[in-house]
Scaffold this active site. Structure first.
Site, PDB file in Angstrom:
ATOM      1  N   THR A  32       0.824  -1.201   0.000  1.00 10.08           N
ATOM      2  CA  THR A  32       0.000   0.000   0.000  1.00 10.08           C
ATOM      3  C   THR A  32       0.861   1.255   0.000  1.00 10.08           C
ATOM      4  O   THR A  32       1.972   1.274   0.536  1.00 10.08           O
ATOM      5  CB  THR A  32      -0.949   0.054   1.220  1.00 10.08           C
ATOM      6  OG1 THR A  32      -0.244   0.533   2.375  1.00 10.08           O
ATOM      7  CG2 THR A  32      -1.558  -1.305   1.505  1.00 10.08           C
ATOM      8  N   ASP A  56      -4.485   5.664   2.263  1.00  5.11           N
ATOM      9  CA  ASP A  56      -4.097   6.615   3.296  1.00  5.11           C
ATOM     10  C   ASP A  56      -4.577   6.010   4.603  1.00  5.11           C
ATOM     11  O   ASP A  56      -5.784   5.889   4.825  1.00  5.11           O
ATOM     12  CB  ASP A  56      -4.753   7.976   3.041  1.00  5.11           C
ATOM     13  CG  ASP A  56      -4.405   9.013   4.099  1.00  5.11           C
ATOM     14  OD1 ASP A  56      -3.832   8.637   5.143  1.00  5.11           O
ATOM     15  OD2 ASP A  56      -4.720  10.198   3.901  1.00  5.11           O
ATOM     16  N   SER A 134       7.643  -0.103  15.320  1.00  8.81           N
ATOM     17  CA  SER A 134       7.765   0.923  16.345  1.00  8.81           C
ATOM     18  C   SER A 134       9.111   1.621  16.150  1.00  8.81           C
ATOM     19  O   SER A 134       9.472   1.969  15.030  1.00  8.81           O
ATOM     20  CB  SER A 134       7.646   0.284  17.734  1.00  8.81           C
ATOM     21  OG  SER A 134       7.837   1.222  18.758  1.00  8.81           O
ATOM     22  N   TYR A 148       6.413  12.243  18.436  1.00 11.49           N
ATOM     23  CA  TYR A 148       6.748  11.005  17.715  1.00 11.49           C
ATOM     24  C   TYR A 148       6.993   9.886  18.711  1.00 11.49           C
ATOM     25  O   TYR A 148       6.476   8.773  18.552  1.00 11.49           O
ATOM     26  CB  TYR A 148       7.978  11.218  16.836  1.00 11.49           C
ATOM     27  CG  TYR A 148       8.433   9.948  16.146  1.00 11.49           C
ATOM     28  CD1 TYR A 148       7.783   9.490  15.004  1.00 11.49           C
ATOM     29  CD2 TYR A 148       9.489   9.193  16.654  1.00 11.49           C
ATOM     30  CE1 TYR A 148       8.179   8.308  14.380  1.00 11.49           C
ATOM     31  CE2 TYR A 148       9.889   8.017  16.030  1.00 11.49           C
ATOM     32  CZ  TYR A 148       9.235   7.584  14.896  1.00 11.49           C
ATOM     33  OH  TYR A 148       9.624   6.415  14.283  1.00 11.49           O
ATOM     34  N   LYS A 152       4.983   6.176  19.263  1.00 11.09           N
ATOM     35  CA  LYS A 152       5.600   4.853  19.270  1.00 11.09           C
ATOM     36  C   LYS A 152       5.458   4.158  20.624  1.00 11.09           C
ATOM     37  O   LYS A 152       5.349   2.923  20.677  1.00 11.09           O
ATOM     38  CB  LYS A 152       7.071   4.958  18.857  1.00 11.09           C
ATOM     39  CG  LYS A 152       7.261   5.405  17.409  1.00 11.09           C
ATOM     40  CD  LYS A 152       6.527   4.495  16.431  1.00 11.09           C
ATOM     41  CE  LYS A 152       6.801   4.850  14.984  1.00 11.09           C
ATOM     42  NZ  LYS A 152       6.096   3.964  14.019  1.00 11.09           N
TER      43      LYS A 152
END
Length: 272
Positions: A32, A56, A134, A148, A152
């Site tokens: 994808t 998306d 991750s 960010y 994760k």
């Protein structure tokens, strides 16, 4: 034995590298990307072994539709690699509400939607392997990448719970924790907050500490991914790169020392 793998974010970086490696080994890949043009090299080289899907991951319904399309096309999905995501660079104070929401929307909810879509398929099959990308920053949280890191950390928590929930259905879960690699993650794919000059020295020190030797070569991860996918007993967590494990070990030793130092205060807070 050939497997069918569903990979998000296959247009570049780890996703593209791993897709090629898996196809070279004779596997089938549902790849994808937000722009199908980025997958033309895969379809040109590997033909019917590749199913390109425009996706998306922020679109909940599109995630479920993409997984359904892959299942109907190939008949099964043996492995999911949730790789789609991006980095948001900036301090906590600098981060706008929209930047924070967008980061969590893609890195956490996008991963969640695809995971939810794949579970019933793997449960019905009685087997499957969900691989969540991750980061070492899902275990340790340095400055300048707070949102960010948060995304994760969320991936880690979701995936660890998931592993216990689906183990009885024959589904394995692995959390991949790479250190910094020379992908586009910190380049054109990254988003940067509007800089506040009061953090200039902090950022200079942080980014200056990242030596060339500490940045891994993305293509070198191919062998690890192929070995992971072929494993009959895959680990819950797998670090990638030579920096991640020593860093995690150091941080956890520091955490344990702090908890130990304050354990009497903690125990008394229990009340009985």
């Amino acid at each position: 034995m050939s497997k069918t793998i569903f990979i998000t974010g296959a247009s570049k970086g780890f996703g593209k590298i791993w897709a090629k490696a898996l196809l070279e080994q004779g596997n089938k890949v549902a790849a994808t990307a937000r722009n199908l043009a980025a997958l033309k090299d895969l379809t040109g080289a590997y033909g019917n072994s590749v199913l390109p899907i425009e996706l998306d991951v922020n679109d909940h319904d599109a995630c479920f539709a993409a997984v359904k399309q892959a299942k109907e096309h190939f008949g099964s999905i043996d492995v999911l690699i949730n790789n789609a995501g991006y980095g948001l660079f900036g301090t906590i104070e600098e981060t706008t509400e929209q930047e924070a929401r967008d980061q969590i929307e893609t890195n956490v909810f996008g991963l969640l939607w695809v995971t939810q879509a794949i579970i019933p398929i793997m449960r019905e099959q009685g087997y499957g392997h969900i691989i969540q990308v991750s980061s070492v920053l899902g275990v340790v949280s340095p400055p300048v990448l707070g949102l960010y890191n948060a995304s994760k950390f969320a991936v880690e928590a979701i995936s660890e719970s998931l592993s216990a929930e689906v183990k009885g259905f024959g589904i394995n879960v692995t959390i991949i924790e790479p250190n910094t690699f020379g992908t586009d993650w910190s380049g054109a794919s990254a988003v940067h907050t509007k800089a506040n000059p009061v953090y200039d020295e902090l950022k200079k020190a942080f980014f200056g500490s990242l030596t060339e030797d500490a940045i891994g070569i993305p293509e070198a991860t191919r062998e690890a991914i192929l070995k992971l996918i072929d494993s009959k007993n895959p680990p819950l967590r797998l670090t990638l790169g030579k920096v991640a494990y020593p860093w995690i070990k150091q941080v956890y030793e520091q955490r344990l020392a702090t908890w130990e130092e304050w354990k009497d205060v903690s125990a008394k807070a229990h009340g009985k």
